[in-house]
Design a protein around this motif. Structure first.
Motif, PDB file in Angstrom:
ATOM      1  N   TYR A 366       0.840  -1.197   0.000  1.00  0.00           N
ATOM      2  CA  TYR A 366       0.000   0.000   0.000  1.00  0.00           C
ATOM      3  C   TYR A 366       0.876   1.249   0.000  1.00  0.00           C
ATOM      4  N   PHE A 367       0.373   2.313  -0.593  1.00  0.00           N
ATOM      5  CA  PHE A 367       1.003   3.630  -0.565  1.00  0.00           C
ATOM      6  C   PHE A 367      -0.074   4.637  -0.144  1.00  0.00           C
ATOM      7  N   THR A 368       0.183   5.387   0.910  1.00  0.00           N
ATOM      8  CA  THR A 368      -0.770   6.389   1.375  1.00  0.00           C
ATOM      9  C   THR A 368      -0.173   7.775   1.171  1.00  0.00           C
ATOM     10  N   THR A 369      -0.938   8.676   0.557  1.00  0.00           N
ATOM     11  CA  THR A 369      -0.452  10.019   0.275  1.00  0.00           C
ATOM     12  C   THR A 369      -0.659  10.932   1.473  1.00  0.00           C
ATOM     13  N   GLN A 370      -0.058  12.104   1.400  1.00  0.00           N
ATOM     14  CA  GLN A 370      -0.220  13.095   2.453  1.00  0.00           C
ATOM     15  C   GLN A 370      -1.646  13.613   2.535  1.00  0.00           C
ATOM     16  N   LYS A 371      -2.445  13.386   1.498  1.00  0.00           N
ATOM     17  CA  LYS A 371      -3.858  13.767   1.499  1.00  0.00           C
ATOM     18  C   LYS A 371      -4.755  12.651   2.011  1.00  0.00           C
ATOM     19  N   GLY A 372      -4.163  11.486   2.348  1.00  0.00           N
ATOM     20  CA  GLY A 372      -4.946  10.391   2.895  1.00  0.00           C
ATOM     21  C   GLY A 372      -5.441   9.379   1.886  1.00  0.00           C
ATOM     22  N   GLU A 373      -5.113   9.551   0.598  1.00  0.00           N
ATOM     23  CA  GLU A 373      -5.548   8.585  -0.413  1.00  0.00           C
ATOM     24  C   GLU A 373      -4.591   7.386  -0.420  1.00  0.00           C
ATOM     25  N   THR A 374      -5.139   6.188  -0.572  1.00  0.00           N
ATOM     26  CA  THR A 374      -4.329   4.974  -0.572  1.00  0.00           C
ATOM     27  C   THR A 374      -4.468   4.253  -1.902  1.00  0.00           C
ATOM     28  N   VAL A 375      -3.332   3.872  -2.482  1.00  0.00           N
ATOM     29  CA  VAL A 375      -3.313   3.053  -3.695  1.00  0.00           C
ATOM     30  C   VAL A 375      -2.521   1.785  -3.381  1.00  0.00           C
ATOM     31  N   TYR A 376      -2.713   0.756  -4.224  1.00  0.00           N
ATOM     32  CA  TYR A 376      -2.127  -0.546  -3.927  1.00  0.00           C
ATOM     33  C   TYR A 376      -1.391  -1.092  -5.143  1.00  0.00           C
ATOM     34  N   LEU A 377      -0.342  -1.862  -4.867  1.00  0.00           N
ATOM     35  CA  LEU A 377       0.435  -2.510  -5.923  1.00  0.00           C
ATOM     36  C   LEU A 377       0.512  -4.000  -5.618  1.00  0.00           C
ATOM     37  N   ASP A 378       0.106  -4.822  -6.590  1.00  0.00           N
ATOM     38  CA  ASP A 378       0.151  -6.277  -6.431  1.00  0.00           C
ATOM     39  C   ASP A 378       0.836  -6.870  -7.647  1.00  0.00           C
ATOM     40  N   CYS A 379       1.985  -7.496  -7.417  1.00  0.00           N
ATOM     41  CA  CYS A 379       2.773  -8.088  -8.503  1.00  0.00           C
ATOM     42  C   CYS A 379       2.761  -9.614  -8.450  1.00  0.00           C
ATOM     43  N   PHE A 382      -0.313 -13.235 -11.031  1.00  0.00           N
ATOM     44  CA  PHE A 382      -0.308 -13.909 -12.323  1.00  0.00           C
ATOM     45  C   PHE A 382      -0.497 -15.414 -12.181  1.00  0.00           C
ATOM     46  N   THR A 383       0.034 -15.999 -11.124  1.00  0.00           N
ATOM     47  CA  THR A 383      -0.126 -17.442 -10.945  1.00  0.00           C
ATOM     48  C   THR A 383      -1.594 -17.822 -10.777  1.00  0.00           C
ATOM     49  N   PHE A 384      -2.443 -16.834 -10.410  1.00  0.00           N
ATOM     50  CA  PHE A 384      -3.880 -17.064 -10.313  1.00  0.00           C
ATOM     51  C   PHE A 384      -4.607 -16.674 -11.601  1.00  0.00           C
ATOM     52  N   ASN A 385      -3.829 -16.357 -12.640  1.00  0.00           N
ATOM     53  CA  ASN A 385      -4.426 -16.081 -13.946  1.00  0.00           C
ATOM     54  C   ASN A 385      -5.266 -14.808 -13.922  1.00  0.00           C
ATOM     55  N   MET A 386      -4.843 -13.795 -13.140  1.00  0.00           N
ATOM     56  CA  MET A 386      -5.723 -12.644 -12.975  1.00  0.00           C
ATOM     57  C   MET A 386      -4.968 -11.313 -12.872  1.00  0.00           C
ATOM     58  N   ALA A 387      -3.844 -11.147 -13.595  1.00  0.00           N
ATOM     59  CA  ALA A 387      -3.095  -9.898 -13.504  1.00  0.00           C
ATOM     60  C   ALA A 387      -3.082  -9.158 -14.836  1.00  0.00           C
ATOM     61  N   LEU A 388      -2.992  -7.846 -14.747  1.00  0.00           N
ATOM     62  CA  LEU A 388      -2.713  -7.025 -15.915  1.00  0.00           C
ATOM     63  C   LEU A 388      -1.205  -7.039 -16.154  1.00  0.00           C
ATOM     64  N   GLY A 389      -0.743  -6.313 -17.152  1.00  0.00           N
ATOM     65  CA  GLY A 389       0.681  -6.322 -17.430  1.00  0.00           C
ATOM     66  C   GLY A 389       1.157  -5.024 -18.040  1.00  0.00           C
ATOM     67  N   ILE A 390       2.476  -4.833 -18.011  1.00  0.00           N
ATOM     68  CA  ILE A 390       3.112  -3.674 -18.644  1.00  0.00           C
ATOM     69  C   ILE A 390       4.255  -4.180 -19.526  1.00  0.00           C
ATOM     70  N   VAL A 408       5.306  -7.906 -18.346  1.00  0.00           N
ATOM     71  CA  VAL A 408       5.538  -8.167 -16.922  1.00  0.00           C
ATOM     72  C   VAL A 408       4.221  -7.940 -16.195  1.00  0.00           C
ATOM     73  N   PRO A 409       3.726  -8.929 -15.426  1.00  0.00           N
ATOM     74  CA  PRO A 409       2.425  -8.783 -14.769  1.00  0.00           C
ATOM     75  C   PRO A 409       2.467  -7.818 -13.600  1.00  0.00           C
ATOM     76  N   VAL A 410       1.402  -7.042 -13.438  1.00  0.00           N
ATOM     77  CA  VAL A 410       1.281  -6.114 -12.325  1.00  0.00           C
ATOM     78  C   VAL A 410      -0.160  -5.620 -12.266  1.00  0.00           C
ATOM     79  N   CYS A 411      -0.630  -5.359 -11.064  1.00  0.00           N
ATOM     80  CA  CYS A 411      -1.934  -4.730 -10.867  1.00  0.00           C
ATOM     81  C   CYS A 411      -1.724  -3.506  -9.986  1.00  0.00           C
ATOM     82  N   PHE A 412      -1.931  -2.317 -10.555  1.00  0.00           N
ATOM     83  CA  PHE A 412      -1.803  -1.064  -9.801  1.00  0.00           C
ATOM     84  C   PHE A 412      -3.211  -0.540  -9.530  1.00  0.00           C
ATOM     85  N   TRP A 413      -3.653  -0.689  -8.287  1.00  0.00           N
ATOM     86  CA  TRP A 413      -5.030  -0.391  -7.901  1.00  0.00           C
ATOM     87  C   TRP A 413      -5.110   1.069  -7.456  1.00  0.00           C
ATOM     88  N   ASP A 414      -5.324   1.977  -8.413  1.00  0.00           N
ATOM     89  CA  ASP A 414      -5.393   3.397  -8.093  1.00  0.00           C
ATOM     90  C   ASP A 414      -6.808   3.901  -8.361  1.00  0.00           C
TER      91      ASP A 414
END
Length: 751
Positions: A366-379, A382-390, A408-414
């Protein structure tokens, strides 16, 4: 410290170690202000630092829990419960350099980072806090700050996941090398780039996660043997012996490395296409080591990319998301929502079962900003057949040390991802027919909405089980919690709130105790189903108030807090007077037809049977007291299994309605419980019987004692147990935790 000297805290005893024997050499006197909590010899062996319970090396304001010397034995750092770290000089022992609020939740550990000194004599140190945070700081004006998982919790999680602790070192090393040598942003070197936005930087983190997988030294066993069955995308998941479903990969003869390429049929003859074979190969290749990888990313950020110096020589945050700096980041532990078709299990040539990556023990950042917003990164999805990629190439050095795959698989939940998912999942009122009434349109909007009341032990178990259920993708879930919980400073509670946010659940403030029935009904009106996980809080009247509010709001389905005994069989007037209100709730629900209801009878929480306060089973002392007699029986279920079965009942087809559903982890007699303890502990327990007459006499002495009330009810033996074949979990073949399994886990946890 010499090779022969040993110092032990408490009264600060000095012992001489010689020829494998310790000799007491006396007590070291000193101005200690409390129980000694920490000891550390200087590296040159000439000095000993003592931290005591009153907060003193010389002067500190709270208990000292850790001490660390510099390599030259000239300075010592102390970590104390007041969240501060202090730097002490041997030359000026009465003075210190404070690092205020170094870690929140209390500073429990501190260490100097070897080899971190610079030309000006400044050194880095790292502190560990009880809130799952570690902070790395440089003595002086420079500072690198991060929030990474507590080292002790890493170790515990690694043990629970049955991952060798040594593996984390390899992956961290790979991540350090990757971050330092081959991953560069196309607008400059990370050390020189002043501001870095996560929106464009997260692909670099995905490449860091991919790097250790490309340098794999231990080949997965499934890639060293032929796949002899057909786990193709069209093949359904199989039922496993323990009651769950997964996609099974059966392994045959060993194959050499030349035939391990994913585009060859030697490895998987029954793969329908080279593309399908390659996909399964890559899923297996990326399996496992989730925690070391996310920890490696966090530590890489902490050491290389997180903060920079401003013109005045102070620090400023360089990692940002949109317009706000990142004030906090770290590791989240929780579930990954995975269907049975996307979960892999391997049948080895000898017939044994090897489980693939466990979606129920998943980690992300998780990453939390100084404004209180939280985003997530999950790399690690892919082994569960459910990732996006770059595409990694724009983010690599011109000649990277490794050859990366094209994707390269990655899910950036913003916020963009959340908005897109919400649009795909929500059912909008405008989709209702225009000629429908306002009430009908409200029903369409709320048709797949669930409100869960409470997020305590059982509430979290229910929410996690709903989140990992395949039907979760088609509904929206909100959680009503106390305002004080939303404003909590408890690290454990904050982690749970973030976990629920990651699942996409809405957190809304509410007060079931102090709000009126009308106020509750106005909140309940927007939801199709309400699940009460509140427990018997707030005293008499709260459970009836919740039921009345649900009926007033015309809620379509209501699951009251009835997770316990069968109140219908116990009846009115039992020793536990709180049970009468539960019968009032049942009568209220049965008196109407507009709101469907389902009651889930679970028996006693398994752990409650072993609570020392309950007085029935004392594992440490090896004593068991049968309530009413040795043949009396009791039904027990763990909170985790109650959560699992609650989700099963909510989504059960055909829909369950207007009925009591019985579930059970186990139904046992007190004699069977004693026999289980004898067998697993290897010791014969002491056995006593509490008769009903004895328990009634004790209750008359103190008629307000809750535990005494419960003992009488369970000793009478009515409505507190049911046969396993009557339960929904037995009928559906769903495995639950037995008493024997609970005892085994309990005893193992105390070793």
């Amino acid at each position: 410290m010499t090779e022969e000297e040993v110092v032990v805290g408490g009264d600060l005893h000095l012992y001489i170690w010689s020829n494998a024997f310790l000799t007491d050499a006396g007590v070291l006197d000193g101005p200690y202000g409390g129980q000694i909590r920490a000891l550390a010899f200087s590296p040159n062996g000439l000095l000993l630092a003592v931290g005591d319970g009153s907060g003193k090396i010389v002067i500190v304001t709270a208990r000292i829990y850790s001490l660390a010397w510099t390599e030259e034995s000239t300075h010592i750092a102390s970590a104390s419960l007041d969240t501060h770290i202090y730097i002490w000089s041997i030359e000026k022992i009465n003075k210190n350099i404070p690092i205020k609020n170094a870690v929140t939740g209390g500073a429990w550990g501190v260490r100097w980072i070897p080899g971190s000194g610079d030309a000006n004599g400044k050194r880095k140190l790292i502190g560990v806090g009880s809130d799952a945070a570690t902070n790395a700081k440089r003595v002086g004006k420079e500072m690198i700050y991060s929030c990474v998982q507590d080292v002790e919790r890493w170790h515990t999680a690694l043990q629970n996941a049955k991952i060798q602790t040594g593996k984390i070192t390899n992956h961290l090393a790979v991540c350090f090398v990757t971050a330092k040598t081959c991953l560069l942003l196309n607008y400059g070197h990370p050390e020189k780039t002043d501001r870095i936005d996560l929106s464009s930087f997260y692909p670099v983190l995905a490449c860091i996660a991919e790097s250790p997988r490309l340098q794999v030294r231990v080949i997965h066993i499934a890639l060293k043997h032929n796949v002899i069955n057909a786990p193709n995308p069209t093949t359904p998941a199989e039922l496993l012996p323990y009651g769950t479903h997964a996609r099974v990969v059966r392994l045959g003869e060993a194959v050499d490395s030349a035939n391990r390429r994913p585009d060859q049929s030697h490895w998987w003859p029954k793969g329908i296409t080279p593309k399908v074979r390659g996909k399964l190969f890559r899923r297996i290749l990326r399996e496992g080591n989730v925690l070391p990888i996310v920890v490696g990313i966090c530590v890489s950020l902490m050491l290389r990319m997180y903060s920079s110096l401003n013109e005045e020589g102070g620090t400023r945050t360089r990692l940002r998301y949109r317009s706000a700096g990142i004030s906090d980041f770290g590791v989240v532990s929780g579930w990954a929502r995975v269907t049975a078709d996307d979960r892999l299990v391997y049948i080895l040539p000898d017939g044994s079962i090897l489980h693939g990556q466990d979606p129920e023990e998943h980690y992300w950042i998780y990453f939390t900003t100084q404004k209180g917003e939280t985003v997530y990164l999950d790399c690690n999805l892919f082994t569960f057949n459910m990732a996006l990629g770059i595409m990694p190439q724009p983010y690599l050095a011109p000649q990277p040390a490794q050859i990366f795959p094209p994707i390269v698989p990655v899910c950036f939940w913003d916020r963009t991802m959340r908005k897109g998912v919400k649009g795909m999942m929500a059912t909008h009122p405008t989709e209702a027919k225009s000629e429908g009434t306002q009430e009908e349109q409200r029903d369409v909007a709320a048709a797949e909405s669930i409100l869960v009341l409470g997020m305590g032990e059982l509430g979290m178990a229910v929410l996690r089980s709903i989140a990992r259920h395949p039907s979760f993708a088609t509904i929206s879930v909100s959680v009503m919690v106390r305002p004080s919980t939303l404003a909590t400073t408890s690290p454990a509670k904050i982690a749970e709130l973030r976990e629920l946010e990651f699942y996409g659940m809405n957190l809304i403030p509410g007060d079931i105790v102090n709000w009126s029935e009308t106020e509750l009904a106005s909140y309940f009106h927007s939801y199709h189903s309400i699940i009460s996980c509140t427990g018997l809080v707030g005293g008499r009247g709260v459970q009836v108030k919740l039921a009345r509010a649900a009926l007033s709001a015309n809620v379509k389905r209501y699951f009251p807090w009835q997770f316990g005994v069968d109140y219908d069989i116990i009846g009115y007037g039992s020793a536990q007077d709180l049970f009468d209100e539960q019968l009032d709730v049942r009568a209220l629900l049965r008196s109407q037809e507009k709101t469907e209801w389902v009651i889930i009878s679970t028996g006693m929480f398994t752990s409650f049977l072993f609570e020392r306060e309950f007085g029935v089973v004392d594992v440490e002392r090896g004593v068991i007291k049968a309530l009413g007699g040795w043949e009396n029986r009791v039904t027990v279920t763990s909170p985790e299994d109650i959560g699992k079965m609650t989700a099963e009942v909510v989504f059960y087809q055909p829909r369950l309605r207007n009925q009591v559903v019985h579930i059970a982890g186990d139904t046992v007699s007190y004699k069977e419980v004693a026999d289980i303890l004898d067998r697993i502990s290897g010791k014969e327990v002491t056995r006593h019987v509490w008769t009903v007459a004895e328990l009634n006499d004790a209750l008359r002495v103190d008629a307000t004692d809750t535990m005494k009330k419960y003992r009488v009810v369970f000793a009478q033996g009515k409505g507190v147990w049911w046969d396993m074949d009557k339960t929904l979990n037995h009928q559906r073949g769903i495995k639950m935790q037995s008493v024997a399994e609970f005892v085994e886990n309990l005893l193992n946890s105390r070793k």
